[in-house]
Motif scaffolding. Sequence first.
Motif, PDB file in Angstrom:
ATOM      1  N   THR A 176     -45.946  83.608  45.671  1.00  9.52           N
ATOM      2  CA  THR A 176     -44.402  84.457  45.846  1.00  9.52           C
ATOM      3  C   THR A 176     -44.255  85.239  44.965  1.00  9.52           C
ATOM      4  N   LEU A 177     -44.388  84.703  43.555  1.00  7.39           N
ATOM      5  CA  LEU A 177     -43.869  85.528  42.373  1.00  7.39           C
ATOM      6  C   LEU A 177     -45.021  86.486  42.220  1.00  7.39           C
ATOM      7  N   GLN A 227     -46.008  90.691  53.802  1.00  4.48           N
ATOM      8  CA  GLN A 227     -46.721  90.070  55.022  1.00  4.48           C
ATOM      9  C   GLN A 227     -47.676  89.015  54.749  1.00  4.48           C
ATOM     10  N   SER A 228     -48.474  88.494  55.824  1.00  2.84           N
ATOM     11  CA  SER A 228     -49.535  87.669  55.956  1.00  2.84           C
ATOM     12  C   SER A 228     -49.517  86.666  54.709  1.00  2.84           C
ATOM     13  N   LEU A 229     -48.658  85.779  54.932  1.00  3.28           N
ATOM     14  CA  LEU A 229     -48.578  84.352  53.895  1.00  3.28           C
ATOM     15  C   LEU A 229     -49.869  83.559  54.414  1.00  3.28           C
ATOM     16  N   ASN A 230     -50.561  83.318  53.514  1.00  2.66           N
ATOM     17  CA  ASN A 230     -51.554  82.141  54.183  1.00  2.66           C
ATOM     18  C   ASN A 230     -51.772  81.218  52.971  1.00  2.66           C
ATOM     19  N   THR A 238     -49.867  89.387  51.077  1.00  2.00           N
ATOM     20  CA  THR A 238     -50.255  90.518  51.191  1.00  2.00           C
ATOM     21  C   THR A 238     -49.022  91.585  51.107  1.00  2.00           C
ATOM     22  N   VAL A 239     -49.142  92.559  50.236  1.00  2.00           N
ATOM     23  CA  VAL A 239     -48.080  93.603  50.341  1.00  2.00           C
ATOM     24  C   VAL A 239     -48.712  94.983  50.655  1.00  2.00           C
ATOM     25  N   ASP A 240     -48.148  95.621  51.569  1.00  2.00           N
ATOM     26  CA  ASP A 240     -48.796  96.821  52.049  1.00  2.00           C
ATOM     27  C   ASP A 240     -47.718  97.995  51.602  1.00  2.00           C
ATOM     28  N   ILE A 241     -48.387  98.995  50.973  1.00  2.00           N
ATOM     29  CA  ILE A 241     -47.589 100.002  50.223  1.00  2.00           C
ATOM     30  C   ILE A 241     -48.032 101.361  50.827  1.00  2.00           C
ATOM     31  N   THR A 242     -47.097 102.393  50.959  1.00  2.00           N
ATOM     32  CA  THR A 242     -47.488 103.772  51.659  1.00  2.00           C
ATOM     33  C   THR A 242     -47.440 104.598  50.631  1.00  2.00           C
TER      34      THR A 242
END
Length: 245
Positions: free
Chosen positions: A75-76, A98-101, A127-131
């Motif tokens: 998380t950090l 998103q997508s915590l596993n 997972t972090v999605d960046i645009t």
Amino acid sequence: MKENNKKKNIVVIILSVLLVITLIIGGYWFYKMKTSKTITVSGTAEVQITNQISSYSVTVEKHDKDKSKAVEAATLGSQTVVDAAKSFGIEPKDILTQSLNVYQREDPYYENGVTKYKSGDWYASYTVDITLRDLTKSDELTAALVKVENSTMWGPNLRVDDQAINEAEILSKAIEDAKNKAEKLAIGSGKKLGEVISIVETGSYNSYPMLKTMDSAGGAGGSGFSVEPGSTTVSKSVTVTFRLK
């Protein structure tokens, strides 16, 4: 009495004439519909549009014998990615976590020549999605993201801005393509092309470049990755039915 009968006869005659006329007109149109000829063809059109947007997915993975500590560390780590993106100038609407596993790995070991498994560390990933909407800044953004430890970055995922796609223009070209085909077929059969009866959009396709993997533990050395925007193929297909004359 005779006057009333006369009026009734006149009404009957008028109604009979109207019925006959209706039957004649209906029969004529039924005949026209049965004998009319149509032709149905497909049309396609595609355009190349320069990509304006790139997105990256950064996955941070941590492990620990304690499950809660592994989740906390992941998380950090994901927050570090988010902070780096925001500091770079990425707007919150273009950052998606998103997508915590979370899972516990089973470590193999041998005992009396038999492979067995025992519980190992807990692994947690986020997972972090960046645009990114300015491709000229790709090398700077990726340079900031690859510095995040124990992370893997996927990208760039290049695409066009939806507002840059003129769908009406592409559809018009697809219809024109169908019309050209229909005219050739009509001439070949000794007919002339009539009015359009129906138009149905049958397909839409966008061809995007493939994704690449960038590992922060690899040979990036903290440097960024520039991007050549390339282009996306946008195509549309229609099915058009014409009347033949």
